[in-house]
Structures are given as structure tokens and as C-alpha cells.
Design a protein around this motif. Sequence first.
Motif, mmCIF file in Angstrom:
data_model
loop_
_atom_site.group_PDB
_atom_site.id
_atom_site.type_symbol
_atom_site.label_atom_id
_atom_site.label_comp_id
_atom_site.label_asym_id
_atom_site.label_seq_id
_atom_site.Cartn_x
_atom_site.Cartn_y
_atom_site.Cartn_z
ATOM 1 N N SER A 15 36.142 -93.486 24.133
ATOM 2 C CA SER A 15 36.107 -92.736 22.878
ATOM 3 C C SER A 15 37.508 -92.528 22.323
ATOM 4 C CB SER A 15 35.422 -91.379 23.087
ATOM 5 O OG SER A 15 34.084 -91.553 23.504
ATOM 6 N N PHE A 18 38.702 -95.779 20.875
ATOM 7 C CA PHE A 18 38.020 -96.058 19.615
ATOM 8 C C PHE A 18 38.580 -95.197 18.491
ATOM 9 C CE2 PHE A 18 34.353 -96.195 16.707
ATOM 10 C CZ PHE A 18 34.137 -97.559 16.666
ATOM 11 N N LEU A 70 34.750 -99.707 26.336
ATOM 12 C CA LEU A 70 33.384 -99.458 25.882
ATOM 13 C C LEU A 70 32.359 -100.166 26.771
ATOM 14 C CD1 LEU A 70 33.821 -99.708 21.996
ATOM 15 C CD2 LEU A 70 33.057 -97.679 23.273
ATOM 16 N N PHE A 85 23.741 -94.764 22.630
ATOM 17 C CA PHE A 85 24.873 -94.410 21.765
ATOM 18 C C PHE A 85 26.038 -95.383 21.980
ATOM 19 C CE2 PHE A 85 22.417 -90.562 22.456
ATOM 20 C CZ PHE A 85 22.190 -90.155 21.148
ATOM 21 N N ILE A 86 26.290 -95.717 23.224
ATOM 22 C CA ILE A 86 27.373 -96.658 23.537
ATOM 23 C C ILE A 86 27.011 -98.056 23.039
ATOM 24 C CG2 ILE A 86 28.792 -97.653 25.369
ATOM 25 C CD1 ILE A 86 28.055 -95.124 27.064
ATOM 26 N N THR A 89 27.403 -98.345 19.320
ATOM 27 C CA THR A 89 28.823 -98.395 18.955
ATOM 28 C C THR A 89 29.400 -99.779 19.229
ATOM 29 O OG1 THR A 89 29.045 -96.027 19.395
ATOM 30 C CG2 THR A 89 31.082 -97.335 19.342
ATOM 31 N N TYR A 93 30.835 -102.157 16.370
ATOM 32 C CA TYR A 93 32.250 -102.532 16.488
ATOM 33 C C TYR A 93 32.387 -104.050 16.549
ATOM 34 C CZ TYR A 93 37.082 -102.142 18.312
ATOM 35 O OH TYR A 93 38.447 -102.220 18.512
ATOM 36 N N LEU A 142 33.376 -97.322 10.737
ATOM 37 C CA LEU A 142 33.956 -97.033 12.055
ATOM 38 C C LEU A 142 33.904 -95.539 12.372
ATOM 39 C CD1 LEU A 142 37.062 -99.416 12.099
ATOM 40 C CD2 LEU A 142 34.997 -99.601 13.521
ATOM 41 N N LEU A 145 30.459 -94.774 13.488
ATOM 42 C CA LEU A 145 30.297 -95.240 14.867
ATOM 43 C C LEU A 145 30.970 -94.290 15.860
ATOM 44 C CD1 LEU A 145 30.881 -99.096 14.517
ATOM 45 C CD2 LEU A 145 28.699 -97.910 14.907
ATOM 46 N N ALA A 146 32.136 -93.760 15.501
ATOM 47 C CA ALA A 146 32.845 -92.831 16.382
ATOM 48 C C ALA A 146 32.048 -91.540 16.557
ATOM 49 C CB ALA A 146 34.242 -92.527 15.839
ATOM 50 N N ASN A 148 28.843 -91.243 16.372
ATOM 51 C CA ASN A 148 27.749 -91.635 17.257
ATOM 52 C C ASN A 148 28.210 -91.670 18.716
ATOM 53 O OD1 ASN A 148 25.106 -93.123 17.896
ATOM 54 N ND2 ASN A 148 26.656 -94.601 18.520
ATOM 55 N N LEU A 149 29.353 -92.305 18.961
ATOM 56 C CA LEU A 149 29.875 -92.419 20.321
ATOM 57 C C LEU A 149 30.194 -91.045 20.904
ATOM 58 C CD1 LEU A 149 30.796 -94.363 22.590
ATOM 59 C CD2 LEU A 149 33.057 -94.362 21.517
#
Length: 161
Positions: A15, A18, A70, A85-86, A89, A93, A142, A145-146, A148-149
Motif C-alpha cells: 500500500s 502504491f 502487491l 481488494f488486492i 488493485t 494497476y 489510481l 484503486l488506492a 480500494n487497497l
Amino acid sequence: MYMEIARTILLILASISFVIVIGGASYEHLAVVPVWSAAVPASLTMFQGEYALAAARFWIPIHPVTLVLLITALLLNWRTERRKFITATIAGYAAVLAITTVWFVPELMAITQSPYSPTADPNLTQRAATWETYSLIRLAFLIILAINLLYGLSKPSEKQG
């Protein structure tokens, strides 16, 4: 217990990496892009000469490091609620990196490697503005996505079933 800690630490490191990507992109959009895109090719001097900006020194190593972190976090969290979630992402990405490789980098190189001229070229300046607009959309994606991560970090690190 130690495996749960390892899962969480790897996901935290992924994380952080990212978010560093997002920080680099945000910095460039706030401090670099407005300068080079202002009056292309006259405004491209930061990319020329002995002391030219070398952003690739940041971008080339950060992406593989982030992907490795990741993927490692995904493997360690495979049987946890964090997996989706990963995975989302990583998929997003990877799509961003593919589009960046196919369009963003070639277009940026074509624009920034234009020969210097003391006057602005309206066509090149428009291409730079288009690149910037699409790049801001990429940055917003992005950030989503972050979020979410990072939300995935709130899920339990214990294995399911």
C-alpha cells in the motif's frame, strides 16, 4: 499469529509503495507538467541539456517494486477477505501500466523530444494538454484503486474456512 502479522506487513508495504506512485504522479501534475506543457516546444527546456529532468529514474524502478509487493501480498492473503481488494488493485494497476506503455510514454516522448524552438507550436501544445487531461484521469483511477487497497487492510488477516 506470525503469519497474520506477515500478511498485514506485506499489505502495508504494498500500500505504501502504491501510494508513493500516486505521490509521484501528483507531484508531476502539480509542479512539472504545467511547466513543460505551457508552450511546447519552447517550454521543453527542462528535458534538454546536461541537467535535464530524469523522471525515469523514479518511474522505472517504482513500478516493478510495487507489483512485486502487491503480488506477494496477494499470495500471502489468498485465503483472506483481503484477496478481492488486492486482486482488483493489481488488475487495475496492470491495465494502467499497459495503457501507459502503449500510449502515455510514447506520446510523452514524442512531445518532449521535439526540437527546441523559441515559439510555441499550437499543435504540440494541444497534444500536451490532451496528454495532461488523460493523465489526470489515469491519476484519479489510481487514487480509486488506492482507496480500494487501503480498504482491504481493514479486512481480517485470518484465513477463511
